[in-house]
Scaffold this motif. Structure first.
Motif, short mmCIF file in Angstrom:
data_model
loop_
_atom_site.label_atom_id
_atom_site.label_comp_id
_atom_site.label_asym_id
_atom_site.label_seq_id
_atom_site.Cartn_x
_atom_site.Cartn_y
_atom_site.Cartn_z
N GLY A 194 -36.91 3.22 -19.89
CA GLY A 194 -37.08 4.54 -19.31
C GLY A 194 -36.13 5.60 -19.85
O GLY A 194 -35.34 5.37 -20.77
N GLY A 195 -36.23 6.79 -19.24
CA GLY A 195 -35.48 7.94 -19.73
C GLY A 195 -33.98 7.77 -19.61
O GLY A 195 -33.23 8.07 -20.55
N GLU A 196 -33.49 7.30 -18.45
CA GLU A 196 -32.05 7.13 -18.28
C GLU A 196 -31.48 6.17 -19.30
O GLU A 196 -30.40 6.39 -19.85
N SER A 197 -32.21 5.10 -19.59
CA SER A 197 -31.70 4.09 -20.51
C SER A 197 -31.60 4.62 -21.93
O SER A 197 -30.60 4.39 -22.62
N PHE B 42 -39.57 12.12 -19.31
CA PHE B 42 -40.06 11.31 -18.20
C PHE B 42 -38.94 10.44 -17.64
O PHE B 42 -38.05 9.99 -18.38
N GLN B 43 -39.06 10.15 -16.33
CA GLN B 43 -38.07 9.27 -15.72
C GLN B 43 -38.21 7.82 -16.19
O GLN B 43 -37.22 7.20 -16.57
N HIS B 44 -39.40 7.31 -16.13
CA HIS B 44 -39.59 5.87 -16.29
C HIS B 44 -40.62 5.54 -17.37
O HIS B 44 -41.34 6.42 -17.86
N ARG C 139 -33.75 -1.13 -23.41
CA ARG C 139 -34.23 -1.76 -22.19
C ARG C 139 -33.43 -1.23 -21.00
O ARG C 139 -32.28 -0.82 -21.13
N ASP C 140 -34.06 -1.29 -19.83
CA ASP C 140 -33.45 -0.69 -18.64
C ASP C 140 -32.28 -1.48 -18.10
O ASP C 140 -31.59 -1.00 -17.19
N GLY C 141 -32.04 -2.69 -18.60
CA GLY C 141 -30.88 -3.44 -18.12
C GLY C 141 -31.07 -4.92 -18.24
O GLY C 141 -32.01 -5.41 -18.89
N LEU C 142 -30.14 -5.65 -17.61
CA LEU C 142 -30.17 -7.11 -17.63
C LEU C 142 -30.29 -7.65 -16.21
O LEU C 142 -29.49 -7.29 -15.33
N HIS C 143 -31.30 -8.52 -15.98
CA HIS C 143 -31.40 -9.31 -14.77
C HIS C 143 -30.65 -10.62 -15.00
O HIS C 143 -30.24 -10.92 -16.14
N PRO C 144 -30.47 -11.45 -13.98
CA PRO C 144 -29.74 -12.71 -14.19
C PRO C 144 -30.37 -13.62 -15.24
O PRO C 144 -29.66 -14.38 -15.91
N ASP C 145 -31.70 -13.53 -15.41
CA ASP C 145 -32.38 -14.47 -16.29
C ASP C 145 -33.08 -13.82 -17.48
O ASP C 145 -33.62 -14.52 -18.34
N ARG C 146 -33.07 -12.49 -17.57
CA ARG C 146 -33.84 -11.84 -18.62
C ARG C 146 -33.47 -10.36 -18.68
O ARG C 146 -32.83 -9.82 -17.78
N ALA C 147 -33.93 -9.74 -19.75
CA ALA C 147 -33.78 -8.30 -19.85
C ALA C 147 -34.95 -7.62 -19.15
O ALA C 147 -36.06 -8.15 -19.11
N ASN C 148 -34.71 -6.45 -18.62
CA ASN C 148 -35.77 -5.62 -18.06
C ASN C 148 -36.49 -4.97 -19.23
O ASN C 148 -35.90 -4.17 -19.96
N PRO D 14 -27.52 0.31 -18.51
CA PRO D 14 -26.94 1.00 -19.67
C PRO D 14 -25.98 2.13 -19.31
O PRO D 14 -25.02 2.40 -20.05
N VAL D 15 -26.22 2.82 -18.19
CA VAL D 15 -25.38 3.96 -17.85
C VAL D 15 -23.92 3.56 -17.71
O VAL D 15 -23.01 4.36 -18.00
N GLU D 16 -23.66 2.32 -17.28
CA GLU D 16 -22.27 1.86 -17.12
C GLU D 16 -21.58 1.70 -18.48
O GLU D 16 -20.40 2.04 -18.64
N ALA D 17 -22.31 1.16 -19.44
CA ALA D 17 -21.71 1.00 -20.78
C ALA D 17 -21.38 2.34 -21.40
O ALA D 17 -20.30 2.53 -21.98
N THR D 18 -22.30 3.30 -21.25
CA THR D 18 -22.08 4.62 -21.83
C THR D 18 -20.88 5.32 -21.20
O THR D 18 -20.05 5.91 -21.90
N ALA D 19 -20.78 5.25 -19.87
CA ALA D 19 -19.63 5.86 -19.20
C ALA D 19 -18.33 5.22 -19.65
O ALA D 19 -17.32 5.90 -19.86
N THR D 20 -18.34 3.91 -19.83
CA THR D 20 -17.13 3.20 -20.24
C THR D 20 -16.73 3.57 -21.67
O THR D 20 -15.53 3.75 -21.96
N ILE D 21 -17.70 3.69 -22.57
CA ILE D 21 -17.39 4.11 -23.94
C ILE D 21 -16.68 5.45 -23.94
O ILE D 21 -15.62 5.62 -24.55
N ALA D 22 -17.25 6.41 -23.22
CA ALA D 22 -16.67 7.76 -23.20
C ALA D 22 -15.30 7.76 -22.56
O ALA D 22 -14.37 8.42 -23.04
N ALA D 23 -15.14 7.04 -21.46
CA ALA D 23 -13.84 7.02 -20.77
C ALA D 23 -12.77 6.35 -21.62
O ALA D 23 -11.62 6.82 -21.68
#
Length: 761
Positions: free
Chosen positions: A726-729, A421-423, A713-722, A661-670
């Protein structure tokens, strides 16, 4: 510590004709003899197109050009629960550029590796250096046979002292005897005998020694020069016996036919020792200084023979302080003079014999085996590494914790009989948004990553489900992959984005190379080939990068697909052109702004550069990633992904939120790709720093993952975690975790990955 039960040696093995084969076999036999209850075996490298009647000690063979054989060997060693693996490394015996195929094996092993480096290059090419540094990183200990090797490892490759052992080349324990008995047996009674033995090749300098013979004969007319050894098989394959014939011609021109004997044979050890025993002087007139090891030199020195040699590295050390005689490279007159002096001075010759024999007693195979066992024990002890955790004002030593366990509970709950599932709403799958090929392609990448040793493979049913989703996404009418599908299994479009097509090609390439099912690997190859040409028309740099990541895997297993190679060159050149068009001193990037999955662009350049032997691609990838890391690292030192709020900004410092999260994963691999490209350990630190973002080392000091379920979690907002997961995360977290866990296994023992920052999760 429990006693060793099983040891494996990787290298060439007799009856293959080469020095590495002799060394590997001798070492295995010596250790087996010293430990009767220890089970040992050899994993033998077999050169292309050859077949050997290996003895029972060879448990498995690897065809040097077959990546699948390297993977199969790793599976065999892991399943066999070997305590330690001892790799015999020499350039030219492993497949791939600079022998890179061996990394496919080493990266999968779960036990400590101790590597004997038979050559250490002072001036390696970029690819040779990259391969050597990855081998060293994968090894708990590295062994060289001369101090020069240790010096080069420290100065050129920056290997720490405590990782290096210097252990001399082993020798048979043969009695100290006069040469007369052996001369009589071999038919050289009454002659002064000079000997060279080993596989014949131009770098051995035999022609220089032949040129020295007339001068030697003037002072010692009874001299005979015996050249014992078959022509090197590789030379025979490429040139036939042209080199040997040129030597014979040179002998005739100098009229020394009665004083030079060529014995074209590869002899067993007993016969070899008889020939060494009968010589009065042993000579190694090699032409190349950068020879770290010479088994022929070690053997003749170990039998107490006066040695005259050119000053290559091994000889310079072994024959120092009067233990032998050194002469300049290629100097026939100097060789003639020194050999004639020895042949006409029995007293000096005898003194040199006695000194060599006494010195060499520490080199016998029995002693060498003991030193190797000590090195194996040291390698096995190291399960923790003290690393430096850098803060703003100080450096403190901490111990590196193990990577988290691979928990798949949430990932599995996000899948149904269609796919991933996507979300999700919190942790509950959200059926209203259906599915997408983006996430199911990523899920197929997860399935491939879980084929690594030490991980629990994903079930065949689930892996097949992701593959089926990708297959169903393919639209043969448009030659594109559809992306979005409703929960009712109806496609919402005829074709997806360029990026989703590129990402699916990436997953197919990895599936073609790494899937556990041979049939599914064949499926992936076929679909990749069908879907690849469409990528030539793409305009998205990320689509180019994703496609290049897929091509990296695909081209490794289908090297004869010239069309794929052409497309790879076109796409990578487009990336290079984009970088050149936008690059300025303060903006080293491919576009005017930063968006998502940024690190995949430099990763694609580096991987393509290493695979195609194009340093410019590697350098551009390193340079752009280095700049990106300045944009993704806070003044406090923690990782901060490029925030989504700034995706439309041009040439602006990234906004802090929202972080995905996708940014952290790409950075780890790179970053890990960069480490493999240039060997700088800072890249490993950057990779583990990016992974620590998942665990709470971030702007909010909030952990995004549940270590018990593997949800993210799907990410970080300025004041809290989302709070949605979902699937991408979840696939992003699992892919990053798989990279870090694989790094930990590669660096088992003395080279654990850098520590994660101390965060309570």
């Amino acid at each position: 510590m429990t006693p060793f039960r099983r040891l494996a040696f990787i290298g060439n093995s007799l009856p293959r004709r080469c020095g590495i084969a002799t060394f590997t076999t001798d070492l295995q036999q010596a250790i087996s003899a010293s430990r009767p209850n220890l089970e040992t075996c050899i994993v033998a490298m077999t050169d292309h197109g050859q077949a050997y009647d290996y003895p029972a000690s060879v448990a498995l063979q690897i065809r040097d050009a077959s990546i699948e054989d390297y993977v199969r060997a790793a599976d065999f060693l892991n399943a066999g629960r070997f305590d330690t693996v001892c790799l015999q490394h020499e350039f030219g015996i492993f497949g791939g550029e600079a022998g890179a195929h061996i990394l496919e094996l080493l990266s999968r092993l779960t036990m400590p590796v101790v590597t004997t480096l038979h050559t250490v290059l002072a001036k390696p090419t970029a690819v040779q250096r990259a391969v050597m540094e990855r081998i060293v990183e994968a090894s708990s200990k590295v062994i060289v046979m001369a101090n020069k090797g240790s010096d080069l490892l420290r100065s050129i490759y920056l290997v720490p002292d405590d990782k290096i052992e210097v252990i001399a080349h082993g020798i048979p324990d043969f009695p100290f005897v006069a040469p007369d008995t052996a001369k009589t047996k071999l038919g050289y009674s009454g002659r002064s005998v000079i000997l060279t033995f080993g596989l014949l090749s131009p770098n051995k300098g035999i022609e220089v020694m032949i040129d020295a013979m007339p001068a030697i004969l003037k002072r010692r007319p009874d001299t005979v020069y015996v050249v014992l050894g078959a022509t090197h098989p590789n030379l025979v394959r490429d040139q036939g016996e042209a080199y040997r014939e040129s030597l014979v011609t040179r002998v005739r021109e100098l009229c020394v036919e009665d004083h030079v004997v060529f014995l074209d044979q590869f002899v067993d050890q007993a016969t070899l020792l008889e020939f060494i025993s009968m010589c009065d002087v042993y000579v190694t007139p090699y032409l190349n200084e950068a020879q770290m090891t010479s088994g022929t030199l070690a053997y003749s020195f170990g039998l107490g023979k006066p040695v005259v040699s050119t000053p290559y590295w091994h000889a310079r050390e072994l024959l120092a302080d009067g233990r032998g005689v050194l002469v300049p490279f290629g100097d026939a007159a100097a060789i003639a003079g020194k050999i004639a002096e020895l042949l006409t001075d029995a007293q000096r010759r005898q003194a040199m014999r006695e000194r060599a024999y006494a010195t060499s007693r520490s080199m016998t195979w029995e002693r060498t085996a003991e030193r190797y066992m000590t090195a194996f024990a040291s390698a096995r002890q190291g399960h923790w590494l003290k690393v430096i955790a850098r803060s703003d004002n100080a450096s403190v030593e901490i111990q590196s914790p193990p990577a988290p366990d691979m928990q798949l509970g949430h990932f599995l709950s996000m899948c149904d009989d269609t796919g991933l599932f996507q979300h999700a709403v919190h942790s509950v799958p959200d059926r209203s948004h259906g599915y997408c090929v983006d996430d199911n392609a990523r899920a197929l990448l997860v399935a491939c990553a879980l084929n690594n040793p030490g991980e629990q493979r994903l079930s065949e049913v689930l892996t097949a489900r992701f593959a089926a989703f990708v297959q169903h996404a393919w639209n043969p009418d448009t030659k594109r992959f559809r992306n979005f599908m409703g929960f009712n299994r109806n496609w919402l479009e005829d074709k997806g984005s360029e990026d989703s097509h590129g990402r699916t090609l990436w997953a197919l390439g990895e599936c073609a190379r790494r899937d556990a099912s041979p049939s599914r690997r064949q499926w992936a190859v076929a679909l990749f080939a069908d879907a690849l040409p469409t990528a030539e028309s793409f305009r998205s740099p990320r689509a180019w990068a994703f496609t290049l990541l897929g091509l990296h895997a695909y081209c490794a297993i289908t090297p004869d697909d010239l069309r794929a190679q052409q497309i790879r060159h076109r796409l990578v050149d487009r990336l290079m052109a984009s970088l050149k068009a936008v690059d300025t001193p303060d903006w080293t990037w491919f576009e005017e702004g930063l968006a998502y999955d940024n690190a995949r662009l430099p990763q694609a350049l580096m991987l393509t550069g290493m695979a195609t032997k194009t340093p410019a691609y590697v350098e551009a990838g390193l340079r752009s990633l280095r700049w990106l890391m300045t944009q993704q690292t806070t003044s406090a030192g923690h990782f901060r992904p490029v925030g989504t709020a700034g995706f439309g900004d041009q040439r602006q410092h990234p906004r802090a939120f929202d972080q995905q999260p996708v940014e952290a994963t790409a950075t780890i691999a790179a970053c890990l790709t960069a480490w493999r490209a240039d060997g700088d350990a800072e890249w490993k630190a950057s990779a583990t720093n990016a992974f620590a973002w998942f665990l709470g080392s971030n702007d909010l000091s909030v952990a995004l993952v549940d270590p018990h379920t593997g949800s993210c979690r799907d990410g970080l907002h300025p004041d809290r975690a989302n709070e949605n997961r979902g699937g991408e995360s979840v696939v992003s977290y699992l892919l990053g975790l798989a990279e870090i866990r694989q790094l930990a296994r590669v660096n088992a023992g003395l080279t654990k990955p850098p520590a994660l920052r101390a965060v309570v999760v």
